[in-house]
Design a protein around this motif. Sequence first.
Motif, mmCIF file in Angstrom:
data_model
loop_
_atom_site.group_PDB
_atom_site.id
_atom_site.type_symbol
_atom_site.label_atom_id
_atom_site.label_comp_id
_atom_site.label_asym_id
_atom_site.label_seq_id
_atom_site.Cartn_x
_atom_site.Cartn_y
_atom_site.Cartn_z
ATOM 1 N N ARG A 15 -5.667 6.860 18.709
ATOM 2 C CA ARG A 15 -5.244 7.973 17.850
ATOM 3 C C ARG A 15 -3.752 8.249 17.999
ATOM 4 N N ILE A 16 -3.253 8.178 19.225
ATOM 5 C CA ILE A 16 -1.830 8.434 19.442
ATOM 6 C C ILE A 16 -0.973 7.335 18.822
ATOM 7 N N LEU A 17 -1.386 6.081 19.014
ATOM 8 C CA LEU A 17 -0.600 4.970 18.490
ATOM 9 C C LEU A 17 -0.652 4.898 16.971
ATOM 10 N N ALA A 18 -1.691 5.457 16.360
ATOM 11 C CA ALA A 18 -1.789 5.460 14.900
ATOM 12 C C ALA A 18 -0.975 6.580 14.262
ATOM 13 N N SER A 19 -0.428 7.469 15.051
ATOM 14 C CA SER A 19 0.344 8.578 14.506
ATOM 15 C C SER A 19 1.636 8.070 13.875
ATOM 16 N N PRO A 20 1.984 8.513 12.673
ATOM 17 C CA PRO A 20 3.247 8.098 12.041
ATOM 18 C C PRO A 20 4.474 8.512 12.837
ATOM 19 N N LEU A 34 7.025 14.140 10.811
ATOM 20 C CA LEU A 34 6.009 13.446 10.045
ATOM 21 C C LEU A 34 4.631 13.940 10.476
ATOM 22 N N PRO A 35 3.612 13.782 9.648
ATOM 23 C CA PRO A 35 2.271 14.267 10.031
ATOM 24 C C PRO A 35 1.763 13.567 11.269
ATOM 25 N N VAL A 36 0.943 14.265 12.034
ATOM 26 C CA VAL A 36 0.441 13.721 13.302
ATOM 27 C C VAL A 36 -0.646 12.687 13.083
ATOM 28 N N ALA A 37 -1.161 12.553 11.868
ATOM 29 C CA ALA A 37 -2.201 11.579 11.552
ATOM 30 C C ALA A 37 -1.845 10.915 10.224
ATOM 31 N N PRO A 38 -2.238 9.694 10.020
ATOM 32 C CA PRO A 38 -1.950 9.026 8.743
ATOM 33 C C PRO A 38 -2.595 9.754 7.573
ATOM 34 N N PHE A 39 -1.969 9.643 6.411
ATOM 35 C CA PHE A 39 -2.520 10.258 5.213
ATOM 36 C C PHE A 39 -3.829 9.590 4.815
ATOM 37 N N GLU A 41 -7.013 9.285 1.705
ATOM 38 C CA GLU A 41 -7.062 9.210 0.242
ATOM 39 C C GLU A 41 -7.029 10.601 -0.375
ATOM 40 N N PHE A 42 -7.535 11.572 0.351
ATOM 41 C CA PHE A 42 -7.492 12.959 -0.121
ATOM 42 C C PHE A 42 -6.053 13.447 -0.239
ATOM 43 N N ASP A 43 -5.180 13.054 0.694
ATOM 44 C CA ASP A 43 -3.769 13.414 0.628
ATOM 45 C C ASP A 43 -3.043 12.644 -0.474
ATOM 46 N N LYS A 44 -3.332 11.366 -0.587
ATOM 47 C CA LYS A 44 -2.637 10.546 -1.574
ATOM 48 C C LYS A 44 -2.953 10.983 -2.999
ATOM 49 N N ASP A 70 5.915 2.500 -7.943
ATOM 50 C CA ASP A 70 4.638 3.187 -7.828
ATOM 51 C C ASP A 70 4.211 3.211 -6.374
ATOM 52 N N VAL A 71 3.873 4.407 -5.871
ATOM 53 C CA VAL A 71 3.537 4.526 -4.459
ATOM 54 C C VAL A 71 2.248 3.799 -4.113
ATOM 55 N N GLU A 72 1.411 3.496 -5.099
ATOM 56 C CA GLU A 72 0.182 2.769 -4.804
ATOM 57 C C GLU A 72 0.467 1.352 -4.335
ATOM 58 N N ASP A 73 1.586 0.770 -4.777
ATOM 59 C CA ASP A 73 1.937 -0.587 -4.400
ATOM 60 C C ASP A 73 2.877 -0.645 -3.208
ATOM 61 N N ASP A 74 3.237 0.480 -2.669
ATOM 62 C CA ASP A 74 4.216 0.525 -1.577
ATOM 63 C C ASP A 74 3.479 0.767 -0.267
ATOM 64 N N GLU A 75 3.059 -0.295 0.403
ATOM 65 C CA GLU A 75 2.310 -0.150 1.641
ATOM 66 C C GLU A 75 3.183 0.379 2.765
ATOM 67 N N LYS A 76 4.474 0.031 2.764
ATOM 68 C CA LYS A 76 5.368 0.511 3.816
ATOM 69 C C LYS A 76 5.532 2.027 3.744
ATOM 70 N N PHE A 77 5.427 2.572 2.532
ATOM 71 C CA PHE A 77 5.554 4.025 2.412
ATOM 72 C C PHE A 77 4.455 4.738 3.184
ATOM 73 N N TRP A 78 3.223 4.231 3.082
ATOM 74 C CA TRP A 78 2.120 4.905 3.758
ATOM 75 C C TRP A 78 2.140 4.673 5.258
ATOM 76 N N GLN A 79 2.859 3.658 5.698
ATOM 77 C CA GLN A 79 2.966 3.415 7.134
ATOM 78 C C GLN A 79 4.104 4.208 7.770
ATOM 79 N N HIS A 80 4.925 4.856 6.961
ATOM 80 C CA HIS A 80 6.022 5.685 7.474
ATOM 81 C C HIS A 80 6.953 4.884 8.386
#
Length: 479
Positions: A15-20, A34-39, A41-44, A70-80
């Motif tokens: 859980r800690i290592l998955a934090s952005p 940045l959020p303490v947990a990854p976003f 689908e509810f956030d996106k 488009d943010v749907e195609d930007d995987e690096k964006f969701w990885q922060h």
Amino acid sequence: FILKPPMSERQLARRILASPQLRLNSLPVLSSLLPVAPFTEFDKEWIHENMVEVKDILGYGKVGEDYDRDVEDDEKFWQHSSPDPKAHLHTFLYLAFQHEESYRAKRMRHTRVGHYRLAFLGEFVLDLAMAELLLQMYPRDTPASLRERAFAVTNKRGLERILSDAGLHQLAFPEDENFHVCLFSLPCRSVFLALIAAVYLSLGMSEVYKLLFETFAFDLDAKSAQPKVRSKHEDVDHVSADFEGRRLTWKDIAFYKPPEDALFAAPRLFRACVPPGMYRFRRNLWDVESRPKVMDILGYPLDVRDENLDMTEAREIELGLGLQLCFMHPSAYKNDHPRFCYERLEFIGSKIQDVVMAERLLMKHLDAPAIFLNRIHRGITINRICGRRLRMKRLHKFITYGEERQLEFARCHRLRNFTHSATQQALHGLGYIVYGKAEVRRLMFDVFEFEKPLPTQADFNDMLASQGRRFVNTLQPTY
């Protein structure tokens, strides 16, 4: 209710290592917000539906070609994981609207905590931005008048109106949530402050001014923003040439770039706080006897190498005049010269001190809620504590008082606590405008040791007992 089983060490590590917050080391302050947990689908879903509208209203529809995809195609964006602060604008703008009364914040703790951590920083960033602006726009006004102007345009009474006029009201409080917003609603204030922090972290301080005066249409000339008329002494001393002729606008201040041969990090701000008439104090008794001791305690001058030795000498002279101004109590020369005191440096110093302390706490406590950080912040930067830290360095002995005030303080030493706090904040303000924010961090955490706990009465008595001295019942020093 059902108690959840405690997480194993492996689950906690995952859980800690998955934090952005742990995926971006080049920007520690930005990463800590940045959020303490990854976003999820509810956030996106909210970002896909509303982010284009939010950026168009704020004027950031085209931040750059790399971020218009488009943010749907930007995987690096969701990885922060992007090292560019602009890439995280989507994340912060989403968190800015997730106040505690919103539907998503009630369900997802990481969005609620992330929102209020942004608002915690945004409050101090807004105060710093208004302080720098007003000091340069009104170089002759007293800090009391400047505080009234700042409060008139940033108080909570008009925040709902400001959000509504900008077109952000329906995004912050959708109709389908059936949430009634009153005029003094705290969510309005937190959304406004979180937006300030989001723009500050992603785009810089200049864009904060653009947000305030273009998107939110702040009006410093409005009738409600005028300060009270005070019976003040005539200011006979001239101001710097940068402020003569016309009043500066917010664009002049937001997009000002100091020249390459500037002596200070903020040369115009230095001229607004240190009057040119301070040159008449060169070679006086304080300058000869006290200034070397003060500079030795504070570690001045810093090692700044210039190609021209005359620039280095000029910086040391100006720094000495600024230090002398930091130790000038208003009772000494203010009656004849209103700006010959530490009040303007104290005004900017208190704001930058709050910003630096807030950033430090955010980086140290990555998952702490804002109410916890605010309690620690207030406990460390309270005036009484700041005054004690100045006295521990024995710098209070160099303050210049008027004769009447000196006699009054001799009767009651506790009255000097406010002066000691103001002097320390003035030192922070001087370090900020001469060397930059890094110098404020050095003064706060290396020189005055803000993070080090102050000694208690028992520790003080134990120290005296070990030295064979008698016990005392107070921590107040001997003046």
